[in-house]
Enzyme design. Structure first.
Site, PDB file in Angstrom:
ATOM      1  N   CYS A  95       0.824  -1.212   0.000  1.00 38.84           N
ATOM      2  CA  CYS A  95       0.000   0.000   0.000  1.00 38.84           C
ATOM      3  C   CYS A  95       0.859   1.264   0.000  1.00 38.84           C
ATOM      4  CB  CYS A  95      -0.910  -0.012   1.225  1.00 38.84           C
ATOM      5  SG  CYS A  95      -2.313   1.097   1.008  1.00 38.84           S
ATOM      6  N   ASP A 132      -6.339  -3.756  11.455  1.00 38.05           N
ATOM      7  CA  ASP A 132      -5.137  -2.947  11.591  1.00 38.05           C
ATOM      8  C   ASP A 132      -4.804  -2.740  13.062  1.00 38.05           C
ATOM      9  OD1 ASP A 132      -3.012  -1.318  10.881  1.00 38.05           O
ATOM     10  OD2 ASP A 132      -4.208   0.002   9.605  1.00 38.05           O
TER      11      ASP A 132
END
Length: 203
Positions: free
Chosen positions: A11, A128
């Site tokens: 990412c 996360d």
């Protein structure tokens, strides 16, 4: 019982070189950050980079708290196939993205309220760290039950040295990395990108 090869998303990419390295080493998804961040790119930059990504590899536009009309407009401009939604979201947001033709990764923090881990129809749930983007590792085994039986990605504090253990502990479908493959904040290191993907996939 051998697990399928993990799904690996890299990412926050912003250069052609980084995208090419990720693709060459077998990344399954390439993420472009279209929200305020050290890694932010414009929808136009993302669209340009997305042209370097072959068919079959997911291109993902990452958003934080933007309203869905903005998300869908920017993701369309970026010509990506997926959106990743952080922040306070609803099942309706996931439905809206699907209705517009996008696949969805929905991100939740590991300490989110239990109802946030319900299946809202997203293609992947991403779990996360408590402080996303902090680069801090956490107890990856602690969320195994929250997402069992789902397609989900573990994120937060991952790097080439701990990704294999994090995947084993969490039993996640795959892993998402950003800061763990950077030489400095927002600056990716192609060698680390290669090492991360190779480690995760056991190459």
């Amino acid at each position: 019982m051998s697990r399928a090869e993990p799904f690996v998303k890299v990412c926050g990419l912003s250069t052609a070189q980084d995208v090419q390295v990720a693709v060459e080493h077998g990344a399954d998804a390439i993420g472009f950050v279209l929200t305020t961040s050290a890694r932010e790119v414009s929808p136009q930059q993302a669209a340009q980079l997305a042209t370097l990504v072959p068919e079959g590899i997911a291109t993902v536009a990452v958003f934080h708290s933007e309203k869905m009309p903005t998300v869908l407009e920017r993701a369309s401009e970026a010509q990506v196939g997926w959106v990743q939604l952080h922040g306070q979201r609803s099942a309706q947001d996931v439905q809206a993205a699907h209705a517009a033709g996008f696949k969805v990764i929905r991100a939740v923090r590991r300490d989110a309220e239990p109802e946030q881990f319900a299946d809202w129809g997203e293609d992947f749930l991403l779990i996360d760290a408590s402080v996303p983007g902090s680069g801090e590792s956490w107890d990856y085994a602690a969320v195994r039950e929250l997402a069992s039986g789902r397609q989900w990605l573990v994120a937060g504090g991952l790097n080439p040295h701990n990704v294999v253990e994090a995947l084993a502990l969490s039993q996640a479908t795959g892993a998402d990395v950003s800061s763990g493959v950077e030489s400095s904040r927002g600056v990716k290191d192609p060698a680390l990108i290669a090492q991360f993907i190779d480690a995760a996939k056991g190459h």
